[in-house]
Motif scaffolding. Sequence first.
Motif, PDB file in Angstrom:
ATOM      1  N   ARG A   1      26.815 -20.335   4.798  1.00  0.00           N
ATOM      2  CA  ARG A   1      25.773 -20.657   5.770  1.00  0.00           C
ATOM      3  C   ARG A   1      24.453 -20.861   5.035  1.00  0.00           C
ATOM      4  NH1 ARG A   1      25.332 -20.129  11.187  1.00  0.00           N
ATOM      5  NH2 ARG A   1      27.318 -19.018  11.306  1.00  0.00           N
ATOM      6  N   LYS A   2      23.770 -21.875   5.414  1.00  0.00           N
ATOM      7  CA  LYS A   2      22.515 -22.231   4.769  1.00  0.00           C
ATOM      8  C   LYS A   2      21.410 -21.257   5.218  1.00  0.00           C
ATOM      9  CE  LYS A   2      19.336 -26.074   4.044  1.00  0.00           C
ATOM     10  NZ  LYS A   2      19.012 -27.481   4.407  1.00  0.00           N
ATOM     11  N   ILE A   3      20.660 -20.713   4.229  1.00  0.00           N
ATOM     12  CA  ILE A   3      19.548 -19.792   4.526  1.00  0.00           C
ATOM     13  C   ILE A   3      18.328 -20.608   4.925  1.00  0.00           C
ATOM     14  CG2 ILE A   3      17.998 -18.038   3.597  1.00  0.00           C
ATOM     15  CD1 ILE A   3      20.257 -17.198   1.714  1.00  0.00           C
ATOM     16  N   GLN A   4      17.872 -20.369   6.134  1.00  0.00           N
ATOM     17  CA  GLN A   4      16.711 -21.119   6.619  1.00  0.00           C
ATOM     18  C   GLN A   4      15.402 -20.504   6.110  1.00  0.00           C
ATOM     19  OE1 GLN A   4      16.131 -21.077  10.878  1.00  0.00           O
ATOM     20  NE2 GLN A   4      15.473 -23.213  10.863  1.00  0.00           N
ATOM     21  N   ARG A   5      15.331 -19.118   6.168  1.00  0.00           N
ATOM     22  CA  ARG A   5      14.143 -18.420   5.651  1.00  0.00           C
ATOM     23  C   ARG A   5      14.522 -16.954   5.393  1.00  0.00           C
ATOM     24  NH1 ARG A   5      13.354 -18.191  11.184  1.00  0.00           N
ATOM     25  NH2 ARG A   5      12.707 -16.105  11.955  1.00  0.00           N
ATOM     26  N   THR A   6      13.630 -16.266   4.733  1.00  0.00           N
ATOM     27  CA  THR A   6      13.811 -14.824   4.482  1.00  0.00           C
ATOM     28  C   THR A   6      12.642 -14.059   5.082  1.00  0.00           C
ATOM     29  OG1 THR A   6      14.982 -15.258   2.405  1.00  0.00           O
ATOM     30  CG2 THR A   6      14.087 -13.042   2.728  1.00  0.00           C
ATOM     31  N   ASP A   7      12.971 -13.127   5.979  1.00  0.00           N
ATOM     32  CA  ASP A   7      11.943 -12.241   6.550  1.00  0.00           C
ATOM     33  C   ASP A   7      11.967 -10.904   5.824  1.00  0.00           C
ATOM     34  OD1 ASP A   7      11.197 -14.142   8.359  1.00  0.00           O
ATOM     35  OD2 ASP A   7      12.429 -13.321  10.007  1.00  0.00           O
ATOM     36  N   TYR A   8      10.831 -10.223   5.922  1.00  0.00           N
ATOM     37  CA  TYR A   8      10.718  -8.932   5.223  1.00  0.00           C
ATOM     38  C   TYR A   8      10.220  -7.854   6.191  1.00  0.00           C
ATOM     39  CZ  TYR A   8      11.052 -11.738   0.997  1.00  0.00           C
ATOM     40  OH  TYR A   8      11.473 -12.605   0.022  1.00  0.00           O
ATOM     41  N   ARG A   9      10.842  -6.718   6.056  1.00  0.00           N
ATOM     42  CA  ARG A   9      10.390  -5.547   6.819  1.00  0.00           C
ATOM     43  C   ARG A   9      10.180  -4.395   5.832  1.00  0.00           C
ATOM     44  NH1 ARG A   9      13.835  -4.619  12.198  1.00  0.00           N
ATOM     45  NH2 ARG A   9      11.923  -3.504  12.736  1.00  0.00           N
ATOM     46  N   LEU A  10       9.421  -3.387   6.266  1.00  0.00           N
ATOM     47  CA  LEU A  10       9.103  -2.256   5.377  1.00  0.00           C
ATOM     48  C   LEU A  10      10.045  -1.081   5.680  1.00  0.00           C
ATOM     49  CD1 LEU A  10       5.182  -2.223   5.601  1.00  0.00           C
ATOM     50  CD2 LEU A  10       6.676  -3.621   4.148  1.00  0.00           C
ATOM     51  N   ARG A  11      10.653  -0.573   4.632  1.00  0.00           N
ATOM     52  CA  ARG A  11      11.454   0.661   4.749  1.00  0.00           C
ATOM     53  C   ARG A  11      10.680   1.757   4.021  1.00  0.00           C
ATOM     54  NH1 ARG A  11      16.625   2.269   5.729  1.00  0.00           N
ATOM     55  NH2 ARG A  11      17.350   0.122   6.025  1.00  0.00           N
ATOM     56  N   CYS A  12      10.134   2.723   4.773  1.00  0.00           N
ATOM     57  CA  CYS A  12       9.246   3.741   4.192  1.00  0.00           C
ATOM     58  C   CYS A  12       9.762   5.157   4.457  1.00  0.00           C
ATOM     59  CB  CYS A  12       7.830   3.604   4.769  1.00  0.00           C
ATOM     60  SG  CYS A  12       7.075   1.987   4.528  1.00  0.00           S
ATOM     61  N   GLU A  13       9.262   6.051   3.683  1.00  0.00           N
ATOM     62  CA  GLU A  13       9.546   7.476   3.873  1.00  0.00           C
ATOM     63  C   GLU A  13       8.302   8.275   3.485  1.00  0.00           C
ATOM     64  OE1 GLU A  13      11.702   8.296  -0.448  1.00  0.00           O
ATOM     65  OE2 GLU A  13      12.908   8.231   1.405  1.00  0.00           O
ATOM     66  N   ILE A  14       8.206   9.498   4.025  1.00  0.00           N
ATOM     67  CA  ILE A  14       7.050  10.351   3.699  1.00  0.00           C
ATOM     68  C   ILE A  14       7.518  11.549   2.889  1.00  0.00           C
ATOM     69  CG2 ILE A  14       5.789   9.655   5.779  1.00  0.00           C
ATOM     70  CD1 ILE A  14       6.538  12.347   7.011  1.00  0.00           C
ATOM     71  N   HIS A  15       6.595  12.064   2.070  1.00  0.00           N
ATOM     72  CA  HIS A  15       6.880  13.277   1.302  1.00  0.00           C
ATOM     73  C   HIS A  15       5.586  14.038   1.085  1.00  0.00           C
ATOM     74  CE1 HIS A  15       5.331  11.138  -2.286  1.00  0.00           C
ATOM     75  NE2 HIS A  15       5.980  10.105  -1.793  1.00  0.00           N
ATOM     76  N   GLU A  16       5.697  15.368   0.939  1.00  0.00           N
ATOM     77  CA  GLU A  16       4.520  16.223   0.809  1.00  0.00           C
ATOM     78  C   GLU A  16       3.772  15.952  -0.485  1.00  0.00           C
ATOM     79  OE1 GLU A  16       5.959  20.192   1.023  1.00  0.00           O
ATOM     80  OE2 GLU A  16       5.918  20.274   3.205  1.00  0.00           O
ATOM     81  N   ASN A  17       2.450  16.037  -0.392  1.00  0.00           N
ATOM     82  CA  ASN A  17       1.604  15.984  -1.585  1.00  0.00           C
ATOM     83  C   ASN A  17       1.497  17.410  -2.117  1.00  0.00           C
ATOM     84  OD1 ASN A  17      -0.385  15.702  -3.516  1.00  0.00           O
ATOM     85  ND2 ASN A  17      -1.720  14.428  -2.244  1.00  0.00           N
ATOM     86  N   GLN A  18       2.489  17.805  -2.917  1.00  0.00           N
ATOM     87  CA  GLN A  18       2.604  19.196  -3.340  1.00  0.00           C
ATOM     88  C   GLN A  18       1.365  19.698  -4.075  1.00  0.00           C
ATOM     89  OE1 GLN A  18       4.771  21.424  -2.669  1.00  0.00           O
ATOM     90  NE2 GLN A  18       6.306  20.175  -1.623  1.00  0.00           N
ATOM     91  N   GLU A  19       0.786  18.863  -4.917  1.00  0.00           N
ATOM     92  CA  GLU A  19      -0.389  19.279  -5.689  1.00  0.00           C
ATOM     93  C   GLU A  19      -1.560  19.610  -4.766  1.00  0.00           C
ATOM     94  OE1 GLU A  19      -3.424  17.501  -9.108  1.00  0.00           O
ATOM     95  OE2 GLU A  19      -1.557  16.445  -8.641  1.00  0.00           O
ATOM     96  N   LEU A  20      -1.792  18.736  -3.767  1.00  0.00           N
ATOM     97  CA  LEU A  20      -2.890  18.959  -2.838  1.00  0.00           C
ATOM     98  C   LEU A  20      -2.638  20.171  -1.957  1.00  0.00           C
ATOM     99  CD1 LEU A  20      -5.578  17.966  -1.679  1.00  0.00           C
ATOM    100  CD2 LEU A  20      -4.276  16.505  -0.110  1.00  0.00           C
ATOM    101  N   ILE A  21      -1.403  20.326  -1.476  1.00  0.00           N
ATOM    102  CA  ILE A  21      -1.078  21.450  -0.609  1.00  0.00           C
ATOM    103  C   ILE A  21      -1.218  22.768  -1.356  1.00  0.00           C
ATOM    104  CG2 ILE A  21       0.787  22.556   0.674  1.00  0.00           C
ATOM    105  CD1 ILE A  21       1.780  19.746   1.401  1.00  0.00           C
ATOM    106  N   GLU A  22      -0.761  22.804  -2.598  1.00  0.00           N
ATOM    107  CA  GLU A  22      -0.890  24.028  -3.390  1.00  0.00           C
ATOM    108  C   GLU A  22      -2.354  24.364  -3.624  1.00  0.00           C
ATOM    109  OE1 GLU A  22       1.355  23.635  -6.967  1.00  0.00           O
ATOM    110  OE2 GLU A  22       3.287  23.529  -5.926  1.00  0.00           O
ATOM    111  N   ARG A  23      -3.175  23.320  -3.817  1.00  0.00           N
ATOM    112  CA  ARG A  23      -4.607  23.559  -4.013  1.00  0.00           C
ATOM    113  C   ARG A  23      -5.244  24.098  -2.728  1.00  0.00           C
ATOM    114  NH1 ARG A  23      -6.227  18.801  -5.600  1.00  0.00           N
ATOM    115  NH2 ARG A  23      -7.673  18.146  -3.970  1.00  0.00           N
TER     116      ARG A  23
END
Length: 554
Positions: free
Chosen positions: A362-384
Motif C-alpha cells: 500500500r502506498k504511504i500517503q503521509r506520516t503523522d506523528y504523535r507524542l508518547r511521554c512518561e513522567i518520572h520524579e526529579n530525585q535530586e530536587l525532591i531530596e533537596r
Amino acid sequence: FCHKIGIGNSINSSIESNADIDAGTIGTAMILDTLSGRTPLYRFYEFFQRQDTELLLGRDIAPERFTDDTLGRALDRIHQAGTMKLFTEISLKACKLFGVNTGQGHFDTTSVNVWGDYDNSTPSGTAPHITHGYSKDKRPDLKQFMFSLLCVEGNIPLLGRVEDGNAADTRLNNETLEAVAKLISENHIDRDNFLYVADCKLVNEANLELIGDSPFDTRLPASYKVHTQAIETALKADDWENLGQLNQTPASTSNKRPAAAYKITQVPMKLYGRSYRSIVVHSTNHDKRRQKRIDRQLGEAQNKAQQAIKIARRNTYSCEKDARAALDKLHKEHLGGLWQISGKLEPKNIHAPGKVAAGEQRKIQRTDYRLRCEIHENQELIERFRAQAGCFVLLSNAPEPEQDQEKGHPRTWTAAQLLGAYKQQYGIESNFSFLKEPLILNDVFLKNPGRIDALGLVLLLSLLVWSIMQRSLRKSIEENPDRKLSDLANRPTTRPTTFILMHKFLSVMILKVGIHRRLAHPLTRDQANYLHALGLNQRIFTTPPGKLHSKSMA
C-alpha cells in the motif's frame, strides 16, 4: 516554700489595708488551694474545712471567714497594687534566695479562654482587656486573656503577667525587652551575661533595633527570603558539625520513633542592615508540616504533569519537525519541576485509499506523528526539598568564642550552645501546661477584669512555688548523686518532679490535740528522702511557720 520566699509579706508590704485577714495571708491561702486543685471563690471555705490554718498560714482562721466577698476585696487590692510589680519583686527574691541562674531568659505567651460577654472590659482600662484574639487553643469563638512569661534556669518564672486577649506576640516581646532592660539597669541581671531566648515572633525591625547589641537567640521565620537562602547555602557547602542526640530524657518507645540527631553549620547573614549569626540546624526528625507540604506539592506536580501528557497525546502532527519541537517544549516546561517529562515520537503512516494489487504494498500517503511521554520524579530536587524540610535557622547576635579577646565580651556562645539554649524553650511550654491544667485553672468564674488580673498573679505565684520546689529536688540530686529518690512506680529517678512529691505525701495525716500536733504515722523512708532533698525536716508537719527557726529548716 511560700513562707521561705516571703510571698505573704511581699504582698502586704505593697498593700495598705485594715482588713481583718490581710491580703498576704489570703494570697498564700489561694496558692495552697490552687496547688491542691483550685476551687471557685464562692466555695473556697470548703478547702480550709479540712485544713489546719494555723499550721499552714501561721494564723488560726475559721474556714467560714474565707467568703467570696473577702477574697474578692483582696483580689481588688492586689490588682490595684500592680500585679507585675508584685510578681517581679517576689520572683527576684526567690531567685536570689535559691541561687537561681538568671543568665538566660526564655519568653513566650499563651491564651486562656473564658465564657461570657465581659462588656465591662475596655482596651483603655488598667485591667487586661478580655476580648477575641488569636486563639492558641483553636477557639476563636471565645473571648480570652493571655499570659506572658519570661523564665530562667529550671523554668523558674522571672517576669509574668496577664495580658490583653488580642495582644500581639511582637508587641509583648518589645515590652518584655523593656522590662529586662529595667532589671539590667537596676543590677538584677548582668547585661553582658544575659541571653534572651524567644520564638520567631521576636524577629521584626523594631524588636531587633530595641535589642541592639544585647545577646539574643531566636528562630528565624521561614517566611523570610534569607531563611531559604541560608539553608540552600548550607546544603551546598555541606560543612556540618554533627552533634548527635541532645535529648535529656530517653526518647519514648511508644511510637518507636528514635530521638532526633542534630547537625549544624553557620552562615553569615544580614537583616535590616545589621550583621547576624545564622545557624542552620538539621534534624533527622523532619518538620512534619513541611514534609506534608512537600508531599502535597509532589501530588499536585504529578497531576499537572499527567494532565500535560494527556493534552499532548490528543495532538497529531503532520510534520516531524513540529512534533519534535512540541516534545522539546513539553520537556523544557517541566525540566526544573518535581516531576519531569521525557518521551519520543510515535510515527503513524497514513496509506492512500483504494485497493492494492496482489504482491504490491500500500502506498504511504503521509506520516503523522504523535507524542508518547512518561513522567518520572526529579530525585535530586525532591531530596533537596526534603533536606530543607529537616532544617531550620537560628538567628543570634551572641558573640562567638573567637570574639572574646577582640571585644572583651565576658561570655561567648558557640553555635552548639545556642542550639541547646533554644531547645530549652520547650520548658516554658510545660509551664503553660501547668497554668492551663484544668485542676489548676478550672473555669474562670470571675467577671471583673481586675480580679482576673489578680487571679493571674495567684496562678503565676503558684507556678513559681511549684517550679522552685522541683528545681530544689533536682539540684539536690545533682549535688548528691547518692541520694535516692523514686518515682510513682517506686523506681529510682534522677529527675523528680513536684507532681511526684505531692503524691508521695498524700497519705500523711496529722493529729492535733489541743495545741499539740504529731504525725499519725512515721514518715516512710521515701518521704523522708524527699523532705531531706528539699532541705526540710518533719517539724513542718507539727510546728506553725512563725515558730519554725531557720536552724530547724536546714
